[in-house]
Write an enzyme that holds these catalytic residues in place. Structure first.
Site, short mmCIF file in Angstrom:
data_model
loop_
_atom_site.label_atom_id
_atom_site.label_comp_id
_atom_site.label_asym_id
_atom_site.label_seq_id
_atom_site.Cartn_x
_atom_site.Cartn_y
_atom_site.Cartn_z
N ARG A 50 1.41 -1.14 -0.07
CA ARG A 50 -0.03 0.41 -0.09
C ARG A 50 0.98 1.25 -0.30
NH1 ARG A 50 -2.56 0.42 5.36
NH2 ARG A 50 -0.69 2.14 5.84
N HIS A 70 -3.99 4.31 4.62
CA HIS A 70 -5.29 3.12 4.14
C HIS A 70 -6.03 4.20 3.97
CE1 HIS A 70 -7.51 -0.28 5.53
NE2 HIS A 70 -9.00 0.87 6.68
N TYR A 128 3.73 5.35 11.24
CA TYR A 128 3.76 3.88 11.77
C TYR A 128 5.02 3.33 10.81
CZ TYR A 128 -0.27 3.46 8.79
OH TYR A 128 -0.73 3.12 7.83
#
Length: 411
Positions: free
Chosen positions: A300, A304, A313
């Site tokens: 990805r 998100h 993160y």
């Protein structure tokens, strides 16, 4: 090529997808299995953890994979250009939707950036009579199924609950509840089998959804009832901020082993490999051999959703390493090296991309607001007293704003 024709045309088949299912034998199953399989059949061969089915390297070089090569051996240069066009226009649409959200035109957007090959490859492997159950990120699959891309934006703008008829394209409405569509797909596939049809069903979900109980139940039912369903997991390695290694101790495709059906891991940034593996899995389902789990190992590239900040993160160097595996650049390198596309093709496609972006902006900004009371419709087939009461209360609440405005004008 016109953007307007995208939603109207039937999903394109690449490389003779209409051939009979029995034309080619299935390759060796790629799931680790027990020594003896049901009904006396040989158990699938084990697949090493690092083994990816790959037909096109990140540098755009063809790789021999005899077991799956046969499923794309008859693909033409025109069809390869079609796959490239699909990925480019899908990415442009996705980028435009992200920009519209940032401008306040959409409430939220789930980007597919980096996952174009997994979606286009698998989407183009389906037949018109197959049925697809997506999550909320399958914009490329929707494109392949002939859904007008602007119809995907109504739900994210809050003006409808989907914007298309699922039965028109055999493409279900987006599912927000994580993993629940796997059960829906399994039930539908069981019905297809009982009807005696030779079509198949595809259920899309991500690595995060693979930890949901609904997915585990779907695996159980599909295996027991030999349902003609392909579980297509796009493992983009991050379930929001949770890395895959914190969800499972084995590669996701190996989970199929415990349920008694094959699993295979494919390079999710290789559109040819995704096309070939999905064709194999779908033909297997049509022959009555039951479900398959396909894990498309990809990444990805963005957040998100637009409410997420991935810099909190994960590290930039991780993203940079995957940028070198970009699915679009990979296929372009192959097209150029094989002289399957010239500069005029890429220029024309860039112009088409700009046209698509402009049309998406215009359509979204002109979407009418919905009737505020429409939310109470179709809750119960025959109506309900409580719903009627709530409708009246909400109507009065909405009317109070108009009354307040009138009072203000009179002061």
């Amino acid at each position: 090529m016109t953007v307007e024709s995208t939603a109207e045309r039937k999903p394109r088949r690449t490389g003779g997808n209409q051939r009979a299912s029995a034309k080619k034998a299935a390759p060796a199953k790629k799931a680790a299995g027990t020594k003896k399989a049901a009904a006396g059949k040989a158990a699938p061969a084990a697949q090493p953890e690092t083994d990816l089915v790959q037909l096109l390297t990140p540098a755009g070089k063809r790789v021999e994979q005899p077991e799956y090569e046969q499923y794309v051996e008859d693909i033409t240069p025109e069809e390869l250009r079609g796959l490239y066009r699909d990925m480019v226009l899908t990415r442009r649409f996705d980028a435009e939707a992200t920009s519209l959200q940032r401008q306040g035109e959409l409430g939220l957007w789930a980007s597919l950036l980096g996952q174009e090959a997994a979606q286009i490859g698998s989407g183009r492997a389906t037949r018109e009579d197959d049925y697809v159950f997506p999550t909320y990120r399958e914009h490329g699959v929707a494109w392949c199924r002939g859904v007008d891309p602007t119809n995907l934006l109504g739900m994210f703008r809050g003006v409808n609950n989907g914007g298309w008829d699922p039965n028109s394209n055999n493409f279900h409405l987006y599912t927000i509840v994580i993993g629940s569509q796997a059960l829906h797909a399994t039930g539908y596939a069981m019905g297809v089998a009982k009807d005696g049809a030779d079509s198949a069903v595809v259920a899309y979900f991500g690595d995060g959804a693979s930890s949901q109980g609904d997915v585990a139940e779907a695996f159980t039912f599909s295996a027991v009832y030999n349902a003609p369903v392909v579980f297509f997991c796009q493992n983009n390695q991050w379930a929001i901020s949770e890395p895959t290694e914190k969800q499972t101790r084995v590669p996701l495709y190996q989970r199929a082993q415990g349920y008694g059906f094959p699993g295979v891991r494919v390079d999710g940034n290789d559109v040819l490999a995704c096309l070939a593996v999905t064709r194999w899995a779908l033909e297997r389902a049509r022959r009555g051999e039951g479900p398959t789990l396909v894990e498309a190992f990809t990444y990805r590239m963005g957040a998100h959703t637009t409410s997420d900040d991935p810099t909190r993160y994960r590290h930039d160097d991780e993203r940079q390493s995957w940028e070198a595996k970009d699915p679009i650049a990979r296929l372009r390198a192959y097209l150029e090296s094989e002289k399957h596309a010239d500069e005029a093709f890429f220029t024309e496609l860039e112009e088409e991309s700009e046209t698509l972006g402009q049309r998406v902006r215009e359509v979204v900004r002109s979407m009418p607001d919905p009737d505020h009371l429409a939310i109470f419709e179709n809750v119960y087939a025959d109506g309900h007293a409580l719903v009627d009461e709530e409708r009246a209360q909400f109507a009065a609440y909405q009317a109070s704003f108009a009354d307040t405005g009138a009072e203000g004008e009179g002061k």
